[in-house]
Write an enzyme that holds these catalytic residues in place. Structure first.
Site, PDB file in Angstrom:
ATOM      1  N   CYS A   1      87.587  12.627  89.411  1.00  0.00           N
ATOM      2  CA  CYS A   1      87.194  11.595  88.442  1.00  0.00           C
ATOM      3  C   CYS A   1      87.236  12.065  86.991  1.00  0.00           C
ATOM      4  O   CYS A   1      87.000  11.260  86.084  1.00  0.00           O
ATOM      5  CB  CYS A   1      85.799  11.072  88.767  1.00  0.00           C
ATOM      6  SG  CYS A   1      85.685  10.330  90.408  1.00  0.00           S
TER       7      CYS A   1
ATOM      8  N   CYS B   1      80.678  13.332  86.356  1.00  0.00           N
ATOM      9  CA  CYS B   1      80.728  14.132  87.575  1.00  0.00           C
ATOM     10  C   CYS B   1      82.100  13.922  88.211  1.00  0.00           C
ATOM     11  O   CYS B   1      82.853  13.032  87.816  1.00  0.00           O
ATOM     12  CB  CYS B   1      79.630  13.695  88.542  1.00  0.00           C
ATOM     13  SG  CYS B   1      79.728  11.939  89.006  1.00  0.00           S
TER      14      CYS B   1
END
EC number: 2.3.1.155
Length: 475
Positions: free
Chosen positions: A139, A459
């Protein structure tokens, strides 16, 4: 290292004591929707460093982020990336031949265009003499694309870099089973009819069972949603808190969209379809409706649902990054400086989604700033529970001392400065493209609110994380 969950269940007799240890001010539907007050002008030194080039964002765009399976479903990833690049060219009017390098991030690779950056660049009309490569870091893939570009400029290798990211979840690769793949490859090598018949005789119907992809950790075999549910339980984040936070995200995104604040979005004429002009995942609901949904991962008692999780998204983003002297020589007025950044990694089982907790104090120390210096926070919202668990970890001396080796907590971001124009829960999360959205949101908020420093954090799968300081360019 003793896991968080082990410590929770072995040493604390009740969830209430764990909740007390990780206390956080409650969210309320009234306070969470307040618009942030304009930042008060402050006299702060710039983060410019002697003998280092200042690196600026001239501008950044993204095509609308859409729910997977909607208007982009018949396209390929390079189509979306090409549209973002074309939008950037139109927005900035940068001559294509000036761009020294192009970097894109992506997560789910399309096998036909493994270097999607190159294919998209050629499709958008960039010179075939302009190098391009693709990076992947879950991500934070477009974050990695940006910081790779920063490194190229800082080292003097380049003056002008385009960085971006793309994801198309509407058409992800679905593989044949391993046995079927092996048989097909062996058949291709077979030279005689007898060899082919011998191989075919070994075929079994279960060979046809496909291998479906999942958002799961290879090292732990756990889906990210399941991990988010465990994390929320470990930090005593209630279902109501998660639903309230998700409602906040959608409501603020809708407000920002209605007020025209999402200026990084560029229209995209989808071939064979209408022109798409806005994100389609922003759907404010009510706590009552959200409360009716069943747990999505840990059943029947989990707290993570479809309503408080980010959704599978198609989209692409792109940014024009330059050395400051180059941008000024070309007559541009940059949006922001890209300053210090860090990458972190930790236990992918129990701390999979705690990247912002670990990255934030490190990037602040590197920049010589404190939480009070930050005017705009833009964190990636994978799940409501993930955001709130990070808040509690960041606001805990105990967690800082026992897990991070720090003397004291860094503190949780104040909500009035946090994701004020919505986040990944509402705007969407194309895995490879979110990082650029975060940086542009921070840059635009700083200009709108009169702040100087923004902090971007996210994250990522594998227990990794990223944080970066964005500094507003002087008006």
């Amino acid at each position: 290292m003793t896991s968080i969950l082990t410590y929770t269940f072995k040493t604390l007799p009740s969830t209430s004591q764990w909740a007390f240890r990780f206390s956080i001010r409650p969210l309320s539907c009234s306070s969470q929707l307040q618009a942030a007050p304009a930042a008060q002008p402050k006299s702060k030194k710039t983060l410019a460093k002697p003998n280092l080039r200042n690196i600026v964002v001239v501008d950044g765009v993204r095509i609308p982020f859409l729910l997977s399976g909607t208007s982009y479903k018949d396209l390929m990833p390079h189509d979306l990336a090409r549209a973002a690049l074309s939008g950037l060219l139109q927005r900035t009017s940068v001559p294509k031949e000036v761009v020294d390098y192009i970097i894109f991030g992506t997560v789910i690779q399309e096998v036909k265009t493994s270097n999607v950056a190159r294919e998209a660049a050629l499709g958008a009309g960039f010179s075939d003499k302009t190098p391009a490569h693709t990076v992947t870091m879950a991500c934070i893939s477009s974050n990695q694309a940006m910081t790779t570009g920063v490194g190229l400029i800082a080292s003097g290798q380049s003056d002008v870099v385009v960085a971006g990211g793309v994801e198309l979840m509407s058409d992800i690769p679905i593989r044949h089973s391993r046995k079927m793949r092996k048989m097909m490859l062996d058949l291709n090598k077979a030279k005689t009819l007898g060899q082919r018949l011998s191989l075919i005789s070994k075929f079994r119907l279960n060979f046809l069972a496909p291998e479906l992809p999942a958002v799961a950790e290879f090292s732990t075999n756990e889906t990210m949603g399941h991990s988010a549910d465990r994390l929320a339980a470990a930090f005593a984040v209630s279902r109501l808190e998660q639903d309230e936070y998700a409602l906040r995200s959608h409501s603020l995104a809708k407000k920002a969209q209605d007020e025209g604040l999402l200026s990084d979005v560029v229209p995209f004429k989808v071939p064979g379809r209408d022109t798409v002009t806005k994100d389609n995942g922003i759907r404010p609901s009510s706590l009552e409706q959200m409360g009716k949904l069943k747990p999505a991962f840990v059943k029947p008692y989990g707290t993570v649902t479809a309503a408080n999780s980010s959704f599978l998204t198609d989209g692409a983003s792109a940014m024009l990054i330059m050395a400051e002297e180059k941008a000024l020589a070309m007559g541009y007025k940059p949006k922001a400086y890209l300053r210090d950044f860090v990458y972190v990694s930790q236990d992918p089982k129990d701390q999979l989604l705690l990247g912002p907790t670990y990255a934030t104090p490190k990037v602040l120390e590197k920049a010589g700033l404190t939480m009070n210096d930050i005017d705009a926070f833009e964190f990636h919202e994978a799940f409501s529970g993930q955001i709130l668990a990070n808040f509690k970890a960041m606001d805990s001396d105990w967690f800082a001392q026992n897990y991070m080796g720090r003397k004291a907590k860094v503190g949780a971001p104040p909500l009035e400065k946090f994701n004020n124009w919505g986040g990944s829960l509402s705007l969407g999360h194309p895995f490879g493209a979110t990082g650029c959205r975060l940086v542009m949101a921070a840059a635009h908020r700083l200009r709108k609110e009169g702040g100087q420093f923004g902090l971007v954090a996210a994250c990522a799968a594998g227990g990794q994380g990223h944080a970066m300081i964005v500094e507003a360019y002087p008006k």
